[in-house]
Write a protein that holds these residues in place. Structure first.
Motif, PDB file in Angstrom:
ATOM      1  N   MET A   1       0.820  -1.217   0.000  1.00 52.04           N
ATOM      2  CA  MET A   1       0.000   0.000   0.000  1.00 52.04           C
ATOM      3  C   MET A   1       0.856   1.270   0.000  1.00 52.04           C
ATOM      4  O   MET A   1       0.427   2.315  -0.469  1.00 52.04           O
ATOM      5  CB  MET A   1      -0.947  -0.003   1.215  1.00 52.04           C
ATOM      6  CG  MET A   1      -2.061  -1.012   1.095  1.00 52.04           C
ATOM      7  SD  MET A   1      -3.106  -0.620  -0.325  1.00 52.04           S
ATOM      8  CE  MET A   1      -3.686  -2.201  -0.787  1.00 52.04           C
ATOM      9  N   VAL A   2       2.068   1.166   0.552  1.00 45.02           N
ATOM     10  CA  VAL A   2       2.997   2.300   0.494  1.00 45.02           C
ATOM     11  C   VAL A   2       3.479   2.451  -0.949  1.00 45.02           C
ATOM     12  O   VAL A   2       3.494   3.552  -1.505  1.00 45.02           O
ATOM     13  CB  VAL A   2       4.199   2.100   1.456  1.00 45.02           C
ATOM     14  CG1 VAL A   2       5.223   3.220   1.286  1.00 45.02           C
ATOM     15  CG2 VAL A   2       3.717   2.031   2.910  1.00 45.02           C
ATOM     16  N   GLU A   3       3.822   1.327  -1.556  1.00 47.02           N
ATOM     17  CA  GLU A   3       4.332   1.361  -2.929  1.00 47.02           C
ATOM     18  C   GLU A   3       3.302   1.866  -3.928  1.00 47.02           C
ATOM     19  O   GLU A   3       3.640   2.613  -4.834  1.00 47.02           O
ATOM     20  CB  GLU A   3       4.844  -0.033  -3.348  1.00 47.02           C
ATOM     21  CG  GLU A   3       6.318  -0.201  -3.014  1.00 47.02           C
ATOM     22  CD  GLU A   3       6.686  -1.640  -2.673  1.00 47.02           C
ATOM     23  OE1 GLU A   3       6.138  -2.570  -3.305  1.00 47.02           O
ATOM     24  OE2 GLU A   3       7.512  -1.829  -1.754  1.00 47.02           O
ATOM     25  N   ASN A   4       2.039   1.500  -3.731  1.00 47.13           N
ATOM     26  CA  ASN A   4       1.030   1.975  -4.698  1.00 47.13           C
ATOM     27  C   ASN A   4       0.434   3.333  -4.313  1.00 47.13           C
ATOM     28  O   ASN A   4      -0.507   3.811  -4.938  1.00 47.13           O
ATOM     29  CB  ASN A   4      -0.055   0.906  -4.938  1.00 47.13           C
ATOM     30  CG  ASN A   4      -1.009   0.761  -3.760  1.00 47.13           C
ATOM     31  OD1 ASN A   4      -1.102   1.635  -2.897  1.00 47.13           O
ATOM     32  ND2 ASN A   4      -1.721  -0.348  -3.721  1.00 47.13           N
ATOM     33  N   GLY A   5       0.994   3.941  -3.257  1.00 45.27           N
ATOM     34  CA  GLY A   5       0.594   5.306  -2.903  1.00 45.27           C
ATOM     35  C   GLY A   5      -0.655   5.432  -2.045  1.00 45.27           C
ATOM     36  O   GLY A   5      -1.100   6.542  -1.757  1.00 45.27           O
ATOM     37  N   THR A   6      -1.214   4.305  -1.602  1.00 43.46           N
ATOM     38  CA  THR A   6      -2.409   4.375  -0.749  1.00 43.46           C
ATOM     39  C   THR A   6      -2.023   4.851   0.661  1.00 43.46           C
ATOM     40  O   THR A   6      -2.746   5.621   1.284  1.00 43.46           O
ATOM     41  CB  THR A   6      -3.094   2.992  -0.659  1.00 43.46           C
ATOM     42  OG1 THR A   6      -3.275   2.496  -1.980  1.00 43.46           O
ATOM     43  CG2 THR A   6      -4.438   3.081   0.045  1.00 43.46           C
ATOM     44  N   ILE A   7      -0.878   4.364   1.136  1.00 39.86           N
ATOM     45  CA  ILE A   7      -0.359   4.834   2.427  1.00 39.86           C
ATOM     46  C   ILE A   7       0.763   5.825   2.139  1.00 39.86           C
ATOM     47  O   ILE A   7       1.604   5.601   1.269  1.00 39.86           O
ATOM     48  CB  ILE A   7       0.166   3.636   3.269  1.00 39.86           C
ATOM     49  CG1 ILE A   7      -1.023   2.789   3.772  1.00 39.86           C
ATOM     50  CG2 ILE A   7       0.999   4.130   4.456  1.00 39.86           C
ATOM     51  CD1 ILE A   7      -0.621   1.558   4.565  1.00 39.86           C
ATOM     52  N   MET A   8       0.757   6.946   2.871  1.00 34.75           N
ATOM     53  CA  MET A   8       1.773   7.978   2.640  1.00 34.75           C
ATOM     54  C   MET A   8       3.183   7.452   2.907  1.00 34.75           C
ATOM     55  O   MET A   8       3.448   6.895   3.968  1.00 34.75           O
ATOM     56  CB  MET A   8       1.543   9.147   3.597  1.00 34.75           C
ATOM     57  CG  MET A   8       0.455  10.099   3.208  1.00 34.75           C
ATOM     58  SD  MET A   8       0.097  11.126   4.663  1.00 34.75           S
ATOM     59  CE  MET A   8       1.031  12.559   4.202  1.00 34.75           C
TER      60      MET A   8
END
Ligand SMILES: Nc1nc2c(ncn2[C@@H]2O[C@H](COP(=O)(O)OP(=O)(O)OP(=O)(O)O)[C@@H](O)[C@H]2O)c(=O)[nH]1
Ligand SMILES: [Mg+2]
Ligand SMILES: [Zn+2]
Length: 296
Positions: free
Chosen positions: A268-275
């Protein structure tokens, strides 16, 4: 006769108790045996007390739901994290550290941005994008173009009723200034940031609870740095609400989201969902916690 109330102010050994029923303010002292039991009453404590004449005596302190050490205050429902955009400059690391500490104490944080008048539109919009990330991470954020517009201040006040709210944040961020906008009659002292930093002293020194909009609200002294001493490395991932949302999809139970394979949080960090900044700060705090372990 035994009565009940809440300590709303503490001054040199006296405690002012707001009676639950009569709403009177009664000055009290703690009964001698508290000292023996090493319990010191603090602001926010729910107490049983006895009043005869002018001075009451605290007999019992109810178990605290939570408490902060700096400043000493108990039974807090929510914290307004007053966050300055400049002077002192916005720091996502400090903001995340404050949020982690608040989450650790089971207190609900709300983020309030100040000093936006010192930003040009470009920098304001940049910061606003960052703060939108916090919104998406589930936080309530106040980041209007005018920090103290009546509309925004009123929106904040809607959160106060039936709750105990503390204003927290870096020294000079504008906590007392914001409270004075909420209720000009408070007349809280505020000071130029340069003065505050130069003398290494904080403008707000005492903690007391004010009755505002059907709730109790406290100004607190700011800080310049913060430690994560109380927090365990296994607890840390649970203090980031947006990580918690995905962690049950990680392959490993108790995943720290560092080197584990098939980690949903990292995905989710890699796909930009998590900052990314929140995740980087998480890794930074994890390191910090590990370094305490070596020291103590
Ligand atoms: N330009 C500008 N100045 C502000 C704003 N908010 C606060 N200030 C100034 O910033 C300085 C610090 O504000 P305070 O309200 O004393 O800060 P504080 O967070 O209560 O600080 P401590 O009590 O030391 O923790 C004061 O000089 C305020 O007038 C703002 O939105 N814009
Ligand atoms: Mg202050
Ligand atoms: Zn994971």
């Amino acid at each position: 006769m035994k009565r009940e109330g809440r300590i709303i102010k503490s001054i040199s050994g006296f405690y002012d108790v707001l009676d639950h029923e009569s709403h009177e303010l009664i000055r009290t002292r703690a009964r001698g045996n508290f000292r023996k039991r090493k319990i010191k009453p603090i602001v926010g404590d729910m107490v049983t007390y006895e009043a005869s004449g002018d001075l009451g005596y605290i007999l019992e302190i109810e178990d605290r739901e939570n408490s902060l050490v700096r400043p000493p205050i108990a039974n807090i429902d929510q914290a307004i994290v007053v966050t300055s955009s400049v002077e002192p400059n916005f720091s996502s690391n400090l903001l995340d550290k404050i949020l982690v500490n608040i989450e650790h104490n089971d207190i609900e944080p709300l983020i309030y941005l100040t000093k936006t008048d010192l930003l040009d539109d470009e920098h304001y919009n940049e910061l606003k994008m960052t703060l939108n990330g916090y919104r998406e991470a589930s936080y309530t954020v106040f980041d209007g173009r005018d920090s103290y517009s009546r509309e925004q201040v009123n929106d904040l006040m809607k959160h106060f009723s039936d709750k105990v709210t503390v204003f927290t944040g870096q020294s000079g961020a504008g906590k007392s200034t914001l409270l004075n906008h909420i209720d000009p009659e408070l007349g809280l002292a505020t000071a130029e940031i340069s003065q505050t930093l130069n003398r290494g002293k904080h403008t707000t020194r005492q903690v007391s609870l004010f009755d505002i909009e059907g709730g109790l609200v406290a100004d607190t002294p700011g800080f310049s740095s913060l430690e994560l001493i109380e927090i365990d490395k296994d607890e840390l991932p649970n203090l980031f609400p947006e990580f918690v949302k995905y962690s049950n999809e990680c392959q490993f139970r108790g995943c720290h989201h560092v080197n584990e394979p098939n980690c949903k949080v990292k995905e989710m960090v890699e796909n930009g969902t998590i900052m990314k900044s929140r995740y980087d700060n998480y890794l930074y705090f994890l390191n910090e916690i590990n370094s305490y372990k070596k020291k103590y």
